[in-house]
Design a protein around this motif. Structure first.
Motif, PDB file in Angstrom:
ATOM      1  N   ALA A 195       0.845  -1.197   0.000  1.00  0.00           N
ATOM      2  CA  ALA A 195       0.000   0.000   0.000  1.00  0.00           C
ATOM      3  C   ALA A 195       0.878   1.243   0.000  1.00  0.00           C
ATOM      4  CB  ALA A 195      -0.912   0.010   1.225  1.00  0.00           C
ATOM      5  N   SER A 196       0.267   2.351  -0.316  1.00  0.00           N
ATOM      6  CA  SER A 196       0.997   3.614  -0.271  1.00  0.00           C
ATOM      7  C   SER A 196       0.481   4.459   0.889  1.00  0.00           C
ATOM      8  CB  SER A 196       0.844   4.381  -1.586  1.00  0.00           C
ATOM      9  OG  SER A 196      -0.497   4.729  -1.805  1.00  0.00           O
ATOM     10  N   LEU A 197       1.396   5.200   1.491  1.00  0.00           N
ATOM     11  CA  LEU A 197       1.036   6.191   2.506  1.00  0.00           C
ATOM     12  C   LEU A 197       1.106   7.537   1.807  1.00  0.00           C
ATOM     13  CD1 LEU A 197       3.103   4.959   5.597  1.00  0.00           C
ATOM     14  CD2 LEU A 197       0.717   4.494   5.061  1.00  0.00           C
ATOM     15  N   ASP A 198      -0.038   8.192   1.665  1.00  0.00           N
ATOM     16  CA  ASP A 198      -0.097   9.451   0.933  1.00  0.00           C
ATOM     17  C   ASP A 198      -0.581  10.567   1.862  1.00  0.00           C
ATOM     18  OD1 ASP A 198      -0.115  11.424  -0.950  1.00  0.00           O
ATOM     19  OD2 ASP A 198      -1.739  10.558  -2.152  1.00  0.00           O
ATOM     20  N   PRO A 199       0.355  11.353   2.401  1.00  0.00           N
ATOM     21  CA  PRO A 199      -0.023  12.397   3.358  1.00  0.00           C
ATOM     22  C   PRO A 199      -0.526  13.681   2.716  1.00  0.00           C
ATOM     23  CG  PRO A 199       2.345  12.316   3.129  1.00  0.00           C
ATOM     24  CD  PRO A 199       1.789  11.208   2.271  1.00  0.00           C
ATOM     25  N   SER A 200      -0.536  13.776   1.389  1.00  0.00           N
ATOM     26  CA  SER A 200      -0.861  15.046   0.744  1.00  0.00           C
ATOM     27  C   SER A 200      -2.275  15.543   1.027  1.00  0.00           C
ATOM     28  CB  SER A 200      -0.650  14.930  -0.770  1.00  0.00           C
ATOM     29  OG  SER A 200      -1.512  13.944  -1.299  1.00  0.00           O
ATOM     30  N   SER A 201      -3.207  14.652   1.325  1.00  0.00           N
ATOM     31  CA  SER A 201      -4.594  15.077   1.548  1.00  0.00           C
ATOM     32  C   SER A 201      -4.893  15.445   3.004  1.00  0.00           C
ATOM     33  CB  SER A 201      -5.552  13.970   1.094  1.00  0.00           C
ATOM     34  OG  SER A 201      -5.331  12.813   1.883  1.00  0.00           O
ATOM     35  N   LEU A 202      -3.939  15.247   3.886  1.00  0.00           N
ATOM     36  CA  LEU A 202      -4.172  15.533   5.307  1.00  0.00           C
ATOM     37  C   LEU A 202      -4.036  17.023   5.609  1.00  0.00           C
ATOM     38  CD1 LEU A 202      -2.097  12.705   7.005  1.00  0.00           C
ATOM     39  CD2 LEU A 202      -4.569  12.801   6.752  1.00  0.00           C
ATOM     40  N   THR A 240       5.678  17.013   1.872  1.00  0.00           N
ATOM     41  CA  THR A 240       5.359  15.598   2.055  1.00  0.00           C
ATOM     42  C   THR A 240       5.538  14.847   0.744  1.00  0.00           C
ATOM     43  OG1 THR A 240       3.022  15.947   1.567  1.00  0.00           O
ATOM     44  CG2 THR A 240       3.697  16.077   3.883  1.00  0.00           C
ATOM     45  N   LYS A 241       5.653  13.546   0.870  1.00  0.00           N
ATOM     46  CA  LYS A 241       5.773  12.705  -0.315  1.00  0.00           C
ATOM     47  C   LYS A 241       5.088  11.370  -0.057  1.00  0.00           C
ATOM     48  CE  LYS A 241      10.372  12.316   1.376  1.00  0.00           C
ATOM     49  NZ  LYS A 241      11.201  13.228   1.815  1.00  0.00           N
ATOM     50  N   ARG A 242       4.622  10.775  -1.133  1.00  0.00           N
ATOM     51  CA  ARG A 242       3.970   9.477  -1.049  1.00  0.00           C
ATOM     52  C   ARG A 242       5.029   8.396  -0.883  1.00  0.00           C
ATOM     53  NH1 ARG A 242       0.874   6.245  -5.673  1.00  0.00           N
ATOM     54  NH2 ARG A 242       3.028   5.951  -6.213  1.00  0.00           N
ATOM     55  N   ALA A 243       4.761   7.438  -0.005  1.00  0.00           N
ATOM     56  CA  ALA A 243       5.675   6.328   0.225  1.00  0.00           C
ATOM     57  C   ALA A 243       4.951   5.024  -0.072  1.00  0.00           C
ATOM     58  CB  ALA A 243       6.168   6.338   1.662  1.00  0.00           C
ATOM     59  N   MET A 244       5.600   4.171  -0.837  1.00  0.00           N
ATOM     60  CA  MET A 244       5.038   2.861  -1.170  1.00  0.00           C
ATOM     61  C   MET A 244       5.696   1.832  -0.265  1.00  0.00           C
ATOM     62  SD  MET A 244       2.857   1.870  -3.283  1.00  0.00           S
ATOM     63  CE  MET A 244       2.251   0.476  -4.133  1.00  0.00           C
ATOM     64  N   LEU A 245       4.873   1.008   0.411  1.00  0.00           N
ATOM     65  CA  LEU A 245       5.390   0.036   1.376  1.00  0.00           C
ATOM     66  C   LEU A 245       4.768  -1.334   1.186  1.00  0.00           C
ATOM     67  CD1 LEU A 245       4.975   2.062   4.702  1.00  0.00           C
ATOM     68  CD2 LEU A 245       7.067   1.782   3.406  1.00  0.00           C
ATOM     69  N   VAL A 246       5.527  -2.345   1.545  1.00  0.00           N
ATOM     70  CA  VAL A 246       4.959  -3.660   1.826  1.00  0.00           C
ATOM     71  C   VAL A 246       4.948  -3.719   3.338  1.00  0.00           C
ATOM     72  CG1 VAL A 246       5.299  -6.146   1.762  1.00  0.00           C
ATOM     73  CG2 VAL A 246       5.793  -4.785  -0.251  1.00  0.00           C
ATOM     74  N   LEU A 266       9.165   0.428  -0.796  1.00  0.00           N
ATOM     75  CA  LEU A 266       9.116   0.125  -2.227  1.00  0.00           C
ATOM     76  C   LEU A 266       8.997   1.389  -3.070  1.00  0.00           C
ATOM     77  CD1 LEU A 266       6.622  -2.890  -2.385  1.00  0.00           C
ATOM     78  CD2 LEU A 266       9.099  -2.959  -2.498  1.00  0.00           C
ATOM     79  N   THR A 267       9.209   2.549  -2.481  1.00  0.00           N
ATOM     80  CA  THR A 267       8.997   3.813  -3.181  1.00  0.00           C
ATOM     81  C   THR A 267       9.853   3.891  -4.439  1.00  0.00           C
ATOM     82  OG1 THR A 267       8.529   4.839  -1.055  1.00  0.00           O
ATOM     83  CG2 THR A 267       8.959   6.313  -2.899  1.00  0.00           C
ATOM     84  N   GLU A 268      11.133   3.557  -4.340  1.00  0.00           N
ATOM     85  CA  GLU A 268      12.009   3.630  -5.510  1.00  0.00           C
ATOM     86  C   GLU A 268      11.639   2.570  -6.539  1.00  0.00           C
ATOM     87  OE1 GLU A 268      16.135   3.658  -4.406  1.00  0.00           O
ATOM     88  OE2 GLU A 268      15.822   5.270  -2.979  1.00  0.00           O
ATOM     89  N   VAL A 269      11.243   1.381  -6.089  1.00  0.00           N
ATOM     90  CA  VAL A 269      10.823   0.324  -7.011  1.00  0.00           C
ATOM     91  C   VAL A 269       9.577   0.767  -7.769  1.00  0.00           C
ATOM     92  CG1 VAL A 269       9.982  -2.060  -7.154  1.00  0.00           C
ATOM     93  CG2 VAL A 269      11.829  -1.484  -5.576  1.00  0.00           C
ATOM     94  N   ALA A 270       8.623   1.383  -7.058  1.00  0.00           N
ATOM     95  CA  ALA A 270       7.395   1.859  -7.705  1.00  0.00           C
ATOM     96  C   ALA A 270       7.715   2.964  -8.716  1.00  0.00           C
ATOM     97  CB  ALA A 270       6.414   2.355  -6.660  1.00  0.00           C
ATOM     98  N   ALA A 271       8.642   3.851  -8.366  1.00  0.00           N
ATOM     99  CA  ALA A 271       9.026   4.923  -9.289  1.00  0.00           C
ATOM    100  C   ALA A 271       9.690   4.338 -10.531  1.00  0.00           C
ATOM    101  CB  ALA A 271       9.967   5.900  -8.595  1.00  0.00           C
ATOM    102  N   PHE A 272      10.517   3.324 -10.353  1.00  0.00           N
ATOM    103  CA  PHE A 272      11.164   2.670 -11.491  1.00  0.00           C
ATOM    104  C   PHE A 272      10.125   2.010 -12.393  1.00  0.00           C
ATOM    105  CE2 PHE A 272      13.181  -1.057 -13.470  1.00  0.00           C
ATOM    106  CZ  PHE A 272      14.192  -0.423 -14.180  1.00  0.00           C
TER     107      PHE A 272
END
Length: 183
Positions: A121-128, A136-142, A165-171
């Motif tokens: 899942a991703s943690l997306d703080p931009s809407s808070l 802030t930046k979105r972070a992708m995690l397992v 997994l943020t860099e993997v998702a960006a790739f």
């Protein structure tokens, strides 16, 4: 009083004194041991808290209401949200809509005392609203989750440990854009 009675009286008094002294020494020793065990337990708890706070992987926790109660420095760095800004916020407010229902199911299972497995899942703080003015930046995690229990075994929350997994998702996104561009 005869000499025999006096001797018996002193013997009983001596035995009573020695027995009382022994009991007092044992009780004092038990109290000292209990205090030592308490200090050791506090030291271990402080060490574990420091480990969680400074770990090189994202670790965060929620209480039984689903609100964030732990937020280590790594996840703060990844999202740009300091701990003080996220404590008390429902975790589901941070999780992207695509994984929200899966995350909710994972939390329910963990709060029921089960081991719920992993979730990407991703943690997306931009809407808070708490993220206003922050970079802030979105972070992708397992994420793996485990129930957090008190000393009686009652579930008091959930602890999550993530793998970034943020860099993997960006790739992956860059590769997909490249394929679309080449087509």
């Amino acid at each position: 009083i005869s000499a025999t009675m006096e001797n018996k009286f002193y013997c009983i008094g001596d035995i009573s004194f020695k027995l009382g002294t022994s009991i007092m020494l044992l009780a004092t020793n038990d109290l000292a041991n209990n205090e030592d065990l308490r200090r050791r337990a506090e030291t271990v708890a402080e060490d574990l808290q420091r480990l969680i706070t400074t770990a090189s992987v994202p670790i965060f926790g929620i209480d039984t209401h689903g609100c964030i109660s732990e937020w280590n420095m790594k996840v703060a760095h990844m999202t740009g949200l300091p701990e003080a800004k996220v404590l008390g916020i429902p975790l589901l407010n941070l999780i992207g809509a695509a994984a929200s229902s899966k995350a909710d199911a994972m939390i329910v299972r963990a709060l029921a005392g089960e081991e719920p497995g992993t979730l990407e899942a991703s943690l997306d703080p931009s809407s808070l609203p708490q993220a206003e003015g922050l970079k802030t930046k979105r972070a992708m995690l397992v994420m793996s989750a485990a129930p957090r229990k008190d000393k009686t075994g009652a579930v008091k929350g959930v602890t999550f440990v993530g793998y970034d997994l943020t860099e993997v998702a960006a790739f992956r996104e860059a590769e997909e854009r490249k394929v679309r561009f080449m087509a």
